[in-house]
Design a protein around this motif. Structure first.
Motif, PDB file in Angstrom:
ATOM      1  N   ILE A  74       0.829  -1.198   0.000  1.00 40.58           N
ATOM      2  CA  ILE A  74       0.000   0.000   0.000  1.00 40.58           C
ATOM      3  C   ILE A  74       0.869   1.255   0.000  1.00 40.58           C
ATOM      4  CG2 ILE A  74      -0.274  -0.094   2.509  1.00 40.58           C
ATOM      5  CD1 ILE A  74      -2.730   1.405  -0.093  1.00 40.58           C
ATOM      6  N   SER A  75       2.032   1.215   0.649  1.00 42.78           N
ATOM      7  CA  SER A  75       2.935   2.380   0.651  1.00 42.78           C
ATOM      8  C   SER A  75       3.411   2.701  -0.764  1.00 42.78           C
ATOM      9  CB  SER A  75       4.137   2.121   1.566  1.00 42.78           C
ATOM     10  OG  SER A  75       4.811   0.926   1.185  1.00 42.78           O
ATOM     11  N   ASP A  76       3.624   1.652  -1.577  1.00 45.90           N
ATOM     12  CA  ASP A  76       4.017   1.859  -2.977  1.00 45.90           C
ATOM     13  C   ASP A  76       2.886   2.518  -3.759  1.00 45.90           C
ATOM     14  OD1 ASP A  76       6.444   0.543  -2.466  1.00 45.90           O
ATOM     15  OD2 ASP A  76       5.554  -1.417  -2.897  1.00 45.90           O
ATOM     16  N   ILE A  77       1.646   2.065  -3.478  1.00 42.29           N
ATOM     17  CA  ILE A  77       0.481   2.609  -4.170  1.00 42.29           C
ATOM     18  C   ILE A  77       0.310   4.089  -3.846  1.00 42.29           C
ATOM     19  CG2 ILE A  77      -2.047   2.492  -4.312  1.00 42.29           C
ATOM     20  CD1 ILE A  77      -1.794  -0.540  -3.759  1.00 42.29           C
ATOM     21  N   VAL A  78       0.475   4.431  -2.576  1.00 41.47           N
ATOM     22  CA  VAL A  78       0.351   5.832  -2.152  1.00 41.47           C
ATOM     23  C   VAL A  78       1.444   6.678  -2.801  1.00 41.47           C
ATOM     24  CG1 VAL A  78       0.487   7.400  -0.175  1.00 41.47           C
ATOM     25  CG2 VAL A  78      -0.801   5.255   0.022  1.00 41.47           C
ATOM     26  N   GLU A  79       2.644   6.122  -2.853  1.00 41.86           N
ATOM     27  CA  GLU A  79       3.796   6.844  -3.432  1.00 41.86           C
ATOM     28  C   GLU A  79       3.570   7.139  -4.913  1.00 41.86           C
ATOM     29  OE1 GLU A  79       8.599   6.156  -3.909  1.00 41.86           O
ATOM     30  OE2 GLU A  79       7.566   5.223  -2.201  1.00 41.86           O
ATOM     31  N   LEU A  80       2.868   6.246  -5.604  1.00 40.14           N
ATOM     32  CA  LEU A  80       2.579   6.456  -7.026  1.00 40.14           C
ATOM     33  C   LEU A  80       1.525   7.542  -7.241  1.00 40.14           C
ATOM     34  CD1 LEU A  80       2.431   2.758  -8.328  1.00 40.14           C
ATOM     35  CD2 LEU A  80       4.090   4.496  -9.024  1.00 40.14           C
ATOM     36  N   GLY A  81       0.900   7.992  -6.160  1.00 37.95           N
ATOM     37  CA  GLY A  81      -0.148   9.000  -6.279  1.00 37.95           C
ATOM     38  C   GLY A  81      -1.455   8.431  -6.782  1.00 37.95           C
ATOM     39  N   LEU A  82      -1.629   7.103  -6.647  1.00 38.74           N
ATOM     40  CA  LEU A  82      -2.821   6.444  -7.166  1.00 38.74           C
ATOM     41  C   LEU A  82      -3.789   6.031  -6.062  1.00 38.74           C
ATOM     42  CD1 LEU A  82      -1.089   4.226  -9.882  1.00 38.74           C
ATOM     43  CD2 LEU A  82      -2.372   6.324 -10.240  1.00 38.74           C
TER      44      LEU A  82
ATOM     45  N   LYS B  32      -4.461   9.706   0.239  1.00 40.28           N
ATOM     46  CA  LYS B  32      -3.966   9.538   1.605  1.00 40.28           C
ATOM     47  C   LYS B  32      -5.088   9.682   2.634  1.00 40.28           C
ATOM     48  CE  LYS B  32       0.683  11.176   0.478  1.00 40.28           C
ATOM     49  NZ  LYS B  32       1.713  12.196   0.705  1.00 40.28           N
ATOM     50  N   SER B  33      -6.175  10.346   2.233  1.00 37.46           N
ATOM     51  CA  SER B  33      -7.281  10.569   3.161  1.00 37.46           C
ATOM     52  C   SER B  33      -8.087   9.299   3.421  1.00 37.46           C
ATOM     53  CB  SER B  33      -8.215  11.646   2.598  1.00 37.46           C
ATOM     54  OG  SER B  33      -8.711  11.263   1.329  1.00 37.46           O
ATOM     55  N   LYS B  34      -7.981   8.306   2.542  1.00 35.86           N
ATOM     56  CA  LYS B  34      -8.745   7.062   2.716  1.00 35.86           C
ATOM     57  C   LYS B  34      -8.014   6.136   3.666  1.00 35.86           C
ATOM     58  CE  LYS B  34     -11.867   6.306  -1.136  1.00 35.86           C
ATOM     59  NZ  LYS B  34     -12.333   5.326  -2.124  1.00 35.86           N
ATOM     60  N   LYS B  35      -8.701   5.745   4.733  1.00 34.10           N
ATOM     61  CA  LYS B  35      -8.086   4.916   5.755  1.00 34.10           C
ATOM     62  C   LYS B  35      -7.931   3.472   5.279  1.00 34.10           C
ATOM     63  CE  LYS B  35      -9.605   7.586   9.763  1.00 34.10           C
ATOM     64  NZ  LYS B  35     -10.361   7.560  11.042  1.00 34.10           N
ATOM     65  N   THR B  36      -6.735   2.941   5.461  1.00 34.81           N
ATOM     66  CA  THR B  36      -6.497   1.536   5.125  1.00 34.81           C
ATOM     67  C   THR B  36      -6.650   0.684   6.393  1.00 34.81           C
ATOM     68  OG1 THR B  36      -4.122   1.846   5.458  1.00 34.81           O
ATOM     69  CG2 THR B  36      -4.972   2.121   3.218  1.00 34.81           C
ATOM     70  N   THR B  37      -6.598  -0.624   6.222  1.00 32.09           N
ATOM     71  CA  THR B  37      -6.780  -1.526   7.355  1.00 32.09           C
ATOM     72  C   THR B  37      -5.585  -2.462   7.488  1.00 32.09           C
ATOM     73  OG1 THR B  37      -8.243  -3.187   8.343  1.00 32.09           O
ATOM     74  CG2 THR B  37      -8.016  -3.251   5.957  1.00 32.09           C
TER      75      THR B  37
END
Length: 317
Positions: free
Chosen positions: A3-11, A14-19
């Motif tokens: 998930i950190s890779d996905i966030v880094e790609l800007g895709l 960040k406001s959506k909470k992960t589990t």
């Protein structure tokens, strides 16, 4: 991919909470990791380095964006089949979707609920000085909130519709009624959005017309459809996972429509029950993450499932 890779790609916003919860064991053992629990579906990261996620539809239900302590057994499988069919129709019309043709192993028990999705970000643009995301909506008939607006002399989309039009008036050609996408969907000027995305709007307009005819020939009246547009890692625009489905469209069986019975074969059935039982008012006291406890008769659940089944049978590609 993490998930950190996905966030880094800007895709992934960040406001959506992960589990950090564990997902379905047969998926986790293969390297798919649960990272987001939605109202009706869950998302998993995929093994490997490709920018894609696995969407798994559940039988959970929501209405008016209210998460419910309610499951309707079999709904998720039907929704997935209809979604795949809608995506196929779009692809055959030359329009990309985020739904990938590849999928998980068909031998897996969870297979009928799964869709591999290309990772994308929502389409954004500046309209009247604000950066907004969009829901691009086409309508064949005058009904619902737009009919009420016309009756009250309002023109939310700049279409200059006559206030004398009756409910269920059929437009000679579909009208385009775009809105923002957010906590509250706000109407946008139709002409301005067309000017901003001329190729996208004209492509979707043709898709909507073609699908309306296909559906009518197969016993379904399409009242309206909402398209959500995303941008993939290549910068191409694509349709999301709800393409020409009961979650994004209002469908009425042809026989009911011709008899003047304008009940949609979709979540409208649950919405009507929710209104009758004041779920919106009851939901005001919900805490973040809490679900509304509801009781729904078997007859309502069966009516919803029958609607989805009919749509699947008549519109399957």
């Amino acid at each position: 991919m993490k998930i950190s890779d996905i966030v880094e790609l800007g895709l992934w916003p960040k406001s959506k909470k992960t589990t950090s919860q564990k997902g379905i064991s047969e998926l986790e053992e293969l390297g798919y990791n649960l990272f987001y629990i939605g109202k009706n579906a869950d998302l998993y990261t995929c093994p490997g380095e490709e920018a894609k996620v696995l969407l798994v539809r559940t039988d959970r239900c929501s209405v008016f964006d209210i998460p419910l302590n309610l499951e309707i057994e079999g709904k998720g499988i039907l929704q997935t089949a209809i979604s795949n069919s809608g995506a196929k129709f779009a692809k055959e019309s030359g329009i990309r979707t985020a739904i990938l043709s590849q999928n998980v192993d068909e031998k897996l028990k969870i297979y009928p609920r799964c869709q591999l999705m290309e990772l994308c970000k929502p389409l954004e643009a500046e309209i009247d000085g604000d950066i907004v995301q969009f829901e691009l909506i086409f309508r064949n008939y005058l009904t619902g909130s737009l009919f009420e607006a016309c009756q009250n002399g309002k023109d939310p989309y700049g279409l200059e519709l006559s206030s004398n039009l009756s409910q269920w008036h059929k437009f000679e050609t579909p009208i385009f009624t775009p809105t923002t996408k957010g906590l509250k969907d706000e109407p946008l000027n139709s002409a301005k959005v067309r000017e901003t995305f001329p190729e996208i709007v004209s492509s979707l307009e043709k898709l909507f017309k073609d699908f309306t005819k296909y559906a009518h020939d197969n016993g379904i009246v399409v009242v309206d459809t909402k398209f959500e547009i995303f941008v993939n890692s290549k910068g191409e625009w694509v349709l999301g996972d709800e393409v020409l489905t009961p979650e994004s469209s209002r469908f009425i069986s042809l026989e009911n429509f011709e008899a003047g019975n304008y009940i949609s074969m979709d979540k409208q059935i649950l919405r009507n029950f929710a209104k009758k039982n004041s779920w919106k008012e009851k939901a005001k006291d919900l805490k973040p993450g809490q679900k509304l406890d509801v009781e729904v008769p078997a007859s309502i659940k069966d009516e919803i499932l029958n609607g989805y089944s009919t749509i699947k049978e008549r519109l399957s590609k």
